[in-house]
Design an enzyme around this catalytic site. Structure first.
Site, PDB file in Angstrom:
ATOM      1  N   CYS A 136    -104.060 -35.827  51.619  1.00  0.00           N
ATOM      2  CA  CYS A 136    -103.327 -35.936  50.364  1.00  0.00           C
ATOM      3  C   CYS A 136    -102.832 -37.367  50.257  1.00  0.00           C
ATOM      4  O   CYS A 136    -102.980 -38.155  51.194  1.00  0.00           O
ATOM      5  CB  CYS A 136    -102.175 -34.932  50.333  1.00  0.00           C
ATOM      6  SG  CYS A 136    -101.430 -34.715  48.692  1.00  0.00           S
ATOM      7  N   CYS A 138     -99.565 -38.143  48.531  1.00  0.00           N
ATOM      8  CA  CYS A 138     -98.179 -38.257  48.071  1.00  0.00           C
ATOM      9  C   CYS A 138     -97.325 -39.112  48.995  1.00  0.00           C
ATOM     10  O   CYS A 138     -96.384 -39.774  48.537  1.00  0.00           O
ATOM     11  CB  CYS A 138     -97.561 -36.878  47.884  1.00  0.00           C
ATOM     12  SG  CYS A 138     -97.522 -35.850  49.366  1.00  0.00           S
ATOM     13  N   CYS A 146     -99.980 -36.900  44.165  1.00  0.00           N
ATOM     14  CA  CYS A 146    -100.974 -36.559  45.180  1.00  0.00           C
ATOM     15  C   CYS A 146    -102.350 -37.173  44.960  1.00  0.00           C
ATOM     16  O   CYS A 146    -103.339 -36.699  45.522  1.00  0.00           O
ATOM     17  CB  CYS A 146    -101.089 -35.034  45.283  1.00  0.00           C
ATOM     18  SG  CYS A 146     -99.552 -34.249  45.828  1.00  0.00           S
ATOM     19  N   LYS A 215    -101.405 -22.969  47.251  1.00  0.00           N
ATOM     20  CA  LYS A 215    -100.182 -23.750  47.483  1.00  0.00           C
ATOM     21  C   LYS A 215     -99.355 -23.721  46.208  1.00  0.00           C
ATOM     22  O   LYS A 215     -99.804 -24.176  45.151  1.00  0.00           O
ATOM     23  CB  LYS A 215    -100.529 -25.186  47.862  1.00  0.00           C
ATOM     24  CG  LYS A 215     -99.307 -26.066  48.110  1.00  0.00           C
ATOM     25  CD  LYS A 215     -99.725 -27.481  48.475  1.00  0.00           C
ATOM     26  CE  LYS A 215     -98.533 -28.393  48.689  1.00  0.00           C
ATOM     27  NZ  LYS A 215     -98.945 -29.765  49.056  1.00  0.00           N
ATOM     28  N   ARG A 225     -89.880 -33.512  51.663  1.00  0.00           N
ATOM     29  CA  ARG A 225     -89.978 -34.744  50.880  1.00  0.00           C
ATOM     30  C   ARG A 225     -89.118 -35.850  51.461  1.00  0.00           C
ATOM     31  O   ARG A 225     -89.432 -37.023  51.322  1.00  0.00           O
ATOM     32  CB  ARG A 225     -89.645 -34.449  49.423  1.00  0.00           C
ATOM     33  CG  ARG A 225     -90.748 -33.609  48.787  1.00  0.00           C
ATOM     34  CD  ARG A 225     -90.457 -33.138  47.401  1.00  0.00           C
ATOM     35  NE  ARG A 225     -91.568 -32.321  46.916  1.00  0.00           N
ATOM     36  CZ  ARG A 225     -91.549 -31.633  45.791  1.00  0.00           C
ATOM     37  NH1 ARG A 225     -90.486 -31.674  45.013  1.00  0.00           N
ATOM     38  NH2 ARG A 225     -92.592 -30.901  45.436  1.00  0.00           N
ATOM     39  N   ARG A 237     -94.959 -31.605  40.347  1.00  0.00           N
ATOM     40  CA  ARG A 237     -96.352 -31.309  40.712  1.00  0.00           C
ATOM     41  C   ARG A 237     -96.825 -29.972  40.158  1.00  0.00           C
ATOM     42  O   ARG A 237     -97.797 -29.400  40.642  1.00  0.00           O
ATOM     43  CB  ARG A 237     -96.485 -31.347  42.238  1.00  0.00           C
ATOM     44  CG  ARG A 237     -96.182 -32.749  42.790  1.00  0.00           C
ATOM     45  CD  ARG A 237     -96.211 -32.800  44.297  1.00  0.00           C
ATOM     46  NE  ARG A 237     -95.895 -34.164  44.726  1.00  0.00           N
ATOM     47  CZ  ARG A 237     -95.128 -34.475  45.754  1.00  0.00           C
ATOM     48  NH1 ARG A 237     -94.575 -33.509  46.481  1.00  0.00           N
ATOM     49  NH2 ARG A 237     -94.887 -35.730  46.068  1.00  0.00           N
ATOM     50  N   GLU A 254    -108.403 -18.868  43.681  1.00  0.00           N
ATOM     51  CA  GLU A 254    -108.368 -20.177  44.338  1.00  0.00           C
ATOM     52  C   GLU A 254    -109.015 -20.103  45.723  1.00  0.00           C
ATOM     53  O   GLU A 254    -109.791 -20.979  46.114  1.00  0.00           O
ATOM     54  CB  GLU A 254    -106.920 -20.660  44.465  1.00  0.00           C
ATOM     55  CG  GLU A 254    -106.249 -21.054  43.160  1.00  0.00           C
ATOM     56  CD  GLU A 254    -106.591 -22.462  42.717  1.00  0.00           C
ATOM     57  OE1 GLU A 254    -107.478 -23.095  43.318  1.00  0.00           O
ATOM     58  OE2 GLU A 254    -105.973 -22.941  41.749  1.00  0.00           O
ATOM     59  N   LYS A 269     -99.209 -21.256  51.163  1.00  0.00           N
ATOM     60  CA  LYS A 269     -98.018 -22.064  51.375  1.00  0.00           C
ATOM     61  C   LYS A 269     -97.114 -21.931  50.149  1.00  0.00           C
ATOM     62  O   LYS A 269     -97.594 -22.091  49.024  1.00  0.00           O
ATOM     63  CB  LYS A 269     -98.422 -23.527  51.581  1.00  0.00           C
ATOM     64  CG  LYS A 269     -97.258 -24.480  51.800  1.00  0.00           C
ATOM     65  CD  LYS A 269     -97.742 -25.921  51.924  1.00  0.00           C
ATOM     66  CE  LYS A 269     -96.564 -26.864  52.144  1.00  0.00           C
ATOM     67  NZ  LYS A 269     -96.982 -28.277  52.226  1.00  0.00           N
ATOM     68  N   SER A 296     -90.652 -26.421  55.255  1.00  0.00           N
ATOM     69  CA  SER A 296     -89.404 -27.077  55.653  1.00  0.00           C
ATOM     70  C   SER A 296     -88.162 -26.356  55.149  1.00  0.00           C
ATOM     71  O   SER A 296     -87.179 -26.209  55.874  1.00  0.00           O
ATOM     72  CB  SER A 296     -89.407 -28.522  55.162  1.00  0.00           C
ATOM     73  OG  SER A 296     -89.533 -28.568  53.747  1.00  0.00           O
ATOM     74  N   TYR A 335     -92.336 -25.451  61.856  1.00  0.00           N
ATOM     75  CA  TYR A 335     -91.412 -26.391  62.494  1.00  0.00           C
ATOM     76  C   TYR A 335     -90.661 -25.735  63.644  1.00  0.00           C
ATOM     77  O   TYR A 335     -89.986 -26.425  64.408  1.00  0.00           O
ATOM     78  CB  TYR A 335     -90.430 -26.932  61.449  1.00  0.00           C
ATOM     79  CG  TYR A 335     -91.137 -27.665  60.341  1.00  0.00           C
ATOM     80  CD1 TYR A 335     -91.577 -28.971  60.505  1.00  0.00           C
ATOM     81  CD2 TYR A 335     -91.426 -27.034  59.129  1.00  0.00           C
ATOM     82  CE1 TYR A 335     -92.262 -29.637  59.505  1.00  0.00           C
ATOM     83  CE2 TYR A 335     -92.103 -27.687  58.116  1.00  0.00           C
ATOM     84  CZ  TYR A 335     -92.520 -28.988  58.305  1.00  0.00           C
ATOM     85  OH  TYR A 335     -93.206 -29.644  57.318  1.00  0.00           O
TER      86      TYR A 335
END
Length: 346
Positions: A136, A138, A146, A215, A225, A237, A254, A269, A296, A335
């Site tokens: 990507c 971004c 992106c 996504k 971010r 986005r 998709e 996601k 996140s 994470y």
């Protein structure tokens, strides 16, 4: 006094089920029995740890909204990879923060860019470790979107087809540096096919694609971010990421399109807010590996609540991972990966 109709119905149902002969709690009363009948087992080998690598001189830059995570210099990355290898994680997913950004995100396609340098460092230390790279722009563009900008009417937006060419260059650069897998995340139409063609033409037919197929334009990405320094400088986005209120069939379409273009693994996601989509994808496409990104915001909100004493950090985190696997995810990008391994070893 006779039983009410409702009570009679409950009694009849209990008799039909075999109560008291059938007692479900028999399989729950002892910890060893509970373990015997579990259908979901947490396996660190199926977890991918996201890492943020920067090109600046600072060794580690703490990410304030994501306790326990830092932006890493290449030297700090060496330390991190040694720990990842010891813990037995399934691999790492790399995001780059360049020292210079421009409208086309040129660092992303450079073989001397931050991600290519990071790949070479990892492969020097741990050649066997699975290295996945985010495809990507971004993090690399001065505008934070992106891909390359274009126009849709009077509005600035990402030029889908120009970005496809750039994604091909990016994926080939990463493969040449030693990436084991690429993961396009920008939700550009045709991105999987463009990357597959570019990789094949460059001789990397063996490199698989894990596509961010479904996504969503989610509010749960806020801490990321900060971590990736990728907030858009204008707009948002939602013109390319999926609408959270869209019908589930859109997500399935998709995924189907990405598979037709050559995706080897598909991803949903965020994870915990879209468990229904994970389950639908798994059921609709049996045999296709399904990944989920435990993002996140899902991580940070648990930390924030735990710091206030409202939640048990360890129990909630492990329960979230269990739920994501139970929904049908074969792979989790999370994470929690390092902490969760340590908890499981206690």
């Amino acid at each position: 006094m006779g039983a009410t109709p409702a009570r009679r119905l409950i009694i009849e149902r209990c008799r039909a089920a075999g109560f008291p002969t059938v007692r479900m709690r028999r399989l729950r009363y002892h910890p060893a029995i509970r373990q015997l009948v579990q259908t979901v087992r947490l396996d660190p080998g199926r977890w991918i740890l996201p890492l943020f690598v920067h090109a600046r001189s600072e060794h580690r830059v703490p990410i304030s909204s994501m306790p326990g995570h830092d932006q890493l210099s290449l030297d700090a990355l060496r330390e991190e990879i040694e720990e990842v290898r010891r813990l037995g994680l399934g691999g790492v997913l790399l995001f780059g923060i360049p020292d210079h950004k421009d409208p086309l995100g040129s660092d992303a396609t450079s073989e001397q860019g931050i991600i290519c340098r990071a790949i070479r460092v990892i492969k020097e230390i741990a050649p066997e470790l699975l290295v996945i790279t985010d495809e990507c722009f971004c993090e690399y563009t001065s505008h934070g979107h992106c891909g390359a900008l274009g126009k849709a009417g009077a509005h600035d937006t990402v030029d889908n087809d120009q970005t496809l060419r750039m994604l091909g260059w990016q994926a080939v650069a990463h493969a040449r540096a030693g990436a084991d897998m690429v993961a396009p995340s920008g939700m550009m139409d045709g991105m999987v096919g463009a990357i597959r063609q570019a990789l094949d033409q460059a001789g990397f037919t063996h490199v698989p694609i894990m596509s961010y197929s479904a996504k969503y334009a989610s509010a749960f990405y806020g801490p990321f971010r900060e971590a990736a320094e990728s907030a858009p400088q204008f707009g948002d986005r939602r013109s390319y990421q999926m609408d959270p209120a869209a019908a589930a069939e859109q997500a399935l379409r998709e995924v189907e399109l990405d598979l037709a273009e050559g995706a080897d693994i598909v991803m949903v996601k965020p994870a915990t807010s879209y468990l229904d989509i994970i389950r639908l994808v798994k059921e609709r496409f049996p045999g296709v590996p399904v990944a989920a990104y435990n993002v996140s915001g899902e991580y940070s909100m648990v930390w924030a609540a735990a710091e206030k004493g409202w939640l048990d950090l360890q129990r909630v985190a492990l329960e979230m991972l269990t739920a994501i696997h139970r929904a049908g995810a074969d792979i989790i990008i999370t994470y929690w990966a390092k902490q969760a391994v340590k908890w499981l070893k206690q």
